[in-house]
Design an enzyme around this catalytic site. Structure first.
Site, PDB file in Angstrom:
ATOM      1  N   LYS A  80       0.846  -1.216   0.000  1.00 16.13           N
ATOM      2  CA  LYS A  80       0.000   0.000   0.000  1.00 16.13           C
ATOM      3  C   LYS A  80       0.874   1.256   0.000  1.00 16.13           C
ATOM      4  O   LYS A  80       0.640   2.201  -0.766  1.00 16.13           O
ATOM      5  CB  LYS A  80      -0.915  -0.028   1.228  1.00 16.13           C
ATOM      6  CG  LYS A  80      -1.665   1.256   1.493  1.00 16.13           C
ATOM      7  CD  LYS A  80      -2.745   1.524   0.465  1.00 16.13           C
ATOM      8  CE  LYS A  80      -3.263   2.946   0.560  1.00 16.13           C
ATOM      9  NZ  LYS A  80      -4.139   3.319  -0.533  1.00 16.13           N
ATOM     10  N   CYS A  93      -3.609  10.846   1.126  1.00 13.44           N
ATOM     11  CA  CYS A  93      -2.923   9.566   0.893  1.00 13.44           C
ATOM     12  C   CYS A  93      -1.535   9.790   0.291  1.00 13.44           C
ATOM     13  O   CYS A  93      -0.533   9.553   0.944  1.00 13.44           O
ATOM     14  CB  CYS A  93      -3.763   8.671  -0.021  1.00 13.44           C
ATOM     15  SG  CYS A  93      -5.275   8.105   0.768  1.00 13.44           S
TER      16      CYS A  93
HETATM   17  N1  LIG Z   1     -10.086   8.272   1.928  1.00 14.64           N
HETATM   18  C1  LIG Z   1      -9.394   7.590   1.038  1.00 14.64           C
HETATM   19  O1  LIG Z   1      -9.473   7.840  -0.155  1.00 14.64           O
HETATM   20  C2  LIG Z   1      -8.487   6.465   1.459  1.00 14.64           C
HETATM   21  C3  LIG Z   1      -8.027   5.570   0.491  1.00 14.64           C
HETATM   22  C4  LIG Z   1      -7.241   4.509   0.894  1.00 14.64           C
HETATM   23  C5  LIG Z   1      -6.913   4.350   2.231  1.00 14.64           C
HETATM   24  N2  LIG Z   1      -7.345   5.250   3.160  1.00 14.64           N
HETATM   25  C6  LIG Z   1      -6.983   5.033   4.564  1.00 14.64           C
HETATM   26  O2  LIG Z   1      -8.133   4.563   5.266  1.00 14.64           O
HETATM   27  C7  LIG Z   1      -8.077   5.018   6.629  1.00 14.64           C
HETATM   28  C8  LIG Z   1      -9.351   5.776   6.952  1.00 14.64           C
HETATM   29  O3  LIG Z   1      -9.393   6.926   6.116  1.00 14.64           O
HETATM   30  P1  LIG Z   1     -10.715   7.792   5.914  1.00 14.64           P
HETATM   31  O4  LIG Z   1     -10.451   8.680   4.745  1.00 14.64           O
HETATM   32  O5  LIG Z   1     -11.905   6.902   5.914  1.00 14.64           O
HETATM   33  O6  LIG Z   1     -10.699   8.664   7.266  1.00 14.64           O
HETATM   34  P2  LIG Z   1     -11.859   9.620   7.801  1.00 14.64           P
HETATM   35  O7  LIG Z   1     -11.183  10.652   8.611  1.00 14.64           O
HETATM   36  O8  LIG Z   1     -12.772  10.004   6.692  1.00 14.64           O
HETATM   37  O9  LIG Z   1     -12.714   8.667   8.781  1.00 14.64           O
HETATM   38  C9  LIG Z   1     -12.204   8.012   9.880  1.00 14.64           C
HETATM   39  C10 LIG Z   1     -13.274   7.936  10.961  1.00 14.64           C
HETATM   40  O10 LIG Z   1     -12.730   7.148  12.040  1.00 14.64           O
HETATM   41  C11 LIG Z   1     -13.269   7.675  13.257  1.00 14.64           C
HETATM   42  N3  LIG Z   1     -12.455   7.169  14.376  1.00 14.64           N
HETATM   43  C12 LIG Z   1     -11.266   7.616  14.846  1.00 14.64           C
HETATM   44  N4  LIG Z   1     -10.853   6.834  15.854  1.00 14.64           N
HETATM   45  C13 LIG Z   1     -11.783   5.876  16.039  1.00 14.64           C
HETATM   46  C14 LIG Z   1     -11.901   4.780  16.924  1.00 14.64           C
HETATM   47  N5  LIG Z   1     -10.972   4.509  17.830  1.00 14.64           N
HETATM   48  N6  LIG Z   1     -13.011   4.023  16.830  1.00 14.64           N
HETATM   49  C15 LIG Z   1     -13.969   4.273  15.922  1.00 14.64           C
HETATM   50  N7  LIG Z   1     -13.903   5.312  15.035  1.00 14.64           N
HETATM   51  C16 LIG Z   1     -12.817   6.084  15.098  1.00 14.64           C
HETATM   52  C17 LIG Z   1     -13.256   9.172  13.041  1.00 14.64           C
HETATM   53  O11 LIG Z   1     -14.130   9.835  13.920  1.00 14.64           O
HETATM   54  C18 LIG Z   1     -13.675   9.280  11.574  1.00 14.64           C
HETATM   55  O12 LIG Z   1     -15.072   9.445  11.424  1.00 14.64           O
HETATM   56  C19 LIG Z   1      -6.808   5.865   6.742  1.00 14.64           C
HETATM   57  O13 LIG Z   1      -5.764   5.057   7.186  1.00 14.64           O
HETATM   58  C20 LIG Z   1      -6.559   6.296   5.310  1.00 14.64           C
HETATM   59  O14 LIG Z   1      -5.197   6.591   5.075  1.00 14.64           O
HETATM   60  C21 LIG Z   1      -8.148   6.297   2.801  1.00 14.64           C
END
Ligand SMILES: NC(=O)c1ccc[n+]([C@@H]2O[C@H](COP(=O)([O-])OP(=O)(O)OC[C@H]3O[C@@H](n4cnc5c(N)ncnc54)[C@H](O)[C@@H]3O)[C@@H](O)[C@H]2O)c1
Length: 401
Positions: free
Chosen positions: A204, A258
């Site tokens: 990744k 990212c």
């Molecule tokens: N958004 C993208 O395009 C994308 C693509 C690939 C990978 N990722 C990865 O996926 C992961 C999540 O990204 P995202 O964009 O969904 O983030 P985001 O910020 O949109 O959402 C994450 C959510 O997790 C919640 N959270 C935090 N701690 C928590 C806990 N202990 N228990 C439950 N909920 C909790 C937050 O309140 C938030 O609503 C990250 O590692 C990111 O790098 C994101």
């Protein structure tokens, strides 16, 4: 193989919510957990708190079917999926606290044969760290299946790519990879490639570092082009006619949460052997500073020639074309840099209504009023603007690519 029916998904953001919705619509009983009460409330009301085309109808049907519920706390399930933020600190070191907090929160609910999946983009070794944390807390991890399964979806196309993309499934043991791959195959159409957790984590990070390094090359070429008075878009178009060359598109930097973030996880874990990756990251950040400086130089020229301050239209604030996402956006950073230096800026972003609490003017009005038009993001709206008689600084290839 194990028959799983209940999923507890931690983190209802851009990744977790679409995944929860997809699983619920495929018949899984899903509990979505988030530490943010506003997120939990809106999901339970079937209302979207993020922008993602097509997701609202799927969310409503998932909630109406009774298969998706949201809560502030986890409960017993067959499968636990962690999709929480993994940002970096100011010194670029990774923050894994959210992942480990999420892992801790499921400890009271874990039982034999549960599958625990980390989907959050993570430094190498994080998933083994989750296993150790559980085991140190008295959980018999021999009876669990633990895996890392990274997400590669593109915001704007998440609902499609969640199903169609290939996945890498990295178990902390080979049987965990088998179990996790079987679970994914119940809702994806892409292939599920089995590996170990560290390889999956590094895959990744490598994917996003690959993109960053290649964009840095294009951005560096655009700087060279500027020195020699060469059109970078034409140059790249011509160079790409070579059968084995495919140079990417330069822009005003690299943004999003990212590509601009994940390469640091590799750099941080082995600085000595990630010199190219670090340099690319720094070059892409430098491009934003260079763009900001170029705008201010042009504004000073205008003032010297016309005896008055230039009005500068900064066209686009989002981190890439045709979205409203401002996270880690170089266009936003550049615009703020120029504003903070005291220049008269008209910020333009057709995909949002307000900036710094003020309503934004439309892009056509901004173009009419401005002396200098700065094209920062190649939004579709900008392709037909009339810039005749104006100084135009094109940093994103509007009407050139
Ligand atoms: N958004 C993208 O395009 C994308 C693509 C690939 C990978 N990722 C990865 O996926 C992961 C999540 O990204 P995202 O964009 O969904 O983030 P985001 O910020 O949109 O959402 C994450 C959510 O997790 C919640 N959270 C935090 N701690 C928590 C806990 N202990 N228990 C439950 N909920 C909790 C937050 O309140 C938030 O609503 C990250 O590692 C990111 O790098 C994101």
């Amino acid at each position: 193989m194990h028959k799983y029916s209940k999923v507890c998904l931690l983190g209802l953001g851009y990744i977790g919510l679409p995944t929860a919705v997809l699983l619920a619509n495929r018949g899984y009983e899903v509990l979505g957990v988030d530490i943010n009460p506003d997120v939990v409330d809106s999901v339970n009301q079937g209302k979207l708190h993020i922008v993602e085309p097509g997701l609202d109808a799927f969310l409503r049907s998932a909630v109406n079917s009774g298969n998706l519920k949201a809560s502030l706390t986890p409960s017993e399930a067959d499968v636990f999926i962690i999709a929480v933020p993994t940002p970096t600190k100011d010194d670029h070191s990774p923050v894994t606290d959210y992942v480990f907090d999420a892992a801790k929160s499921i400890i009271p609910f874990l039982k034999k044969d549960n599958l625990v999946i980390n989907e959050s983009t993570s430094p190498i070794g994080t998933t083994e760290g989750i296993e150790k944390l559980l085991s140190d807390s008295g959980v018999n991890t021999e009876e669990l299946f633990i895996a890392y399964c990274p997400e590669r979806v593109l915001p704007g196309k998440i609902m499609l790519e969640l199903v169609e993309n290939d996945r890498i499934i990295g178990g902390t043991r080979p049987d965990s990879s088998e179990v996790a791959a079987a679970f994914y195959k119940t809702f994806i159409e892409g292939e599920a490639f089995k590996s170990d957790s560290k390889t999956a984590e590094m895959a990744k990070l490598s994917e996003n570092s690959y993109r960053d390094v290649n964009i840095a090359f294009a951005n560096e070429l655009s700087l060279l082009c500027n020195t020699f008075g060469i059109n970078p878009w034409e140059l790249i178009k011509l160079a790409n006619r070579h059968p084995r060359v495919n140079i990417l598109t330069p822009g005003c930097g690299v943004g999003g949460h990212c590509i601009a973030v994940d390469p640091w996880f590799l750099v941080h874990s082995d600085p000595e052997n990630s010199v190219l990756i670090r340099t690319a990251r720094e070059r892409n950040d430098y491009k934003s500073a260079w763009v900001a400086q170029s705008i201010m130089t042009e504004a000073e020229k205008f003032k010297a020639d016309n005896g008055k301050e230039a009005k500068i239209a900064c066209m686009g604030l989002a981190f890439k074309p045709n979205i409203d996402d401002l996270r880690e956006s170089p266009a936003l950073e550049i615009t703020e840099m120029v504003i903070d230096k005291g220049y008269e800026v008209i910020p333009v972003e057709p995909n949002i209504e307000k900036f710094r609490g003020e309503p934004l003017v439309g892009y056509e009005t901004a173009v009419k009023e401005a002396d200098i038009i700065v094209l920062l993001v190649n939004h579709k709206e900008f392709s037909d603007i009339d810039t005749s008689g104006k100084k135009v600084l094109n940093f994103c290839g509007v009407n050139q690519i």
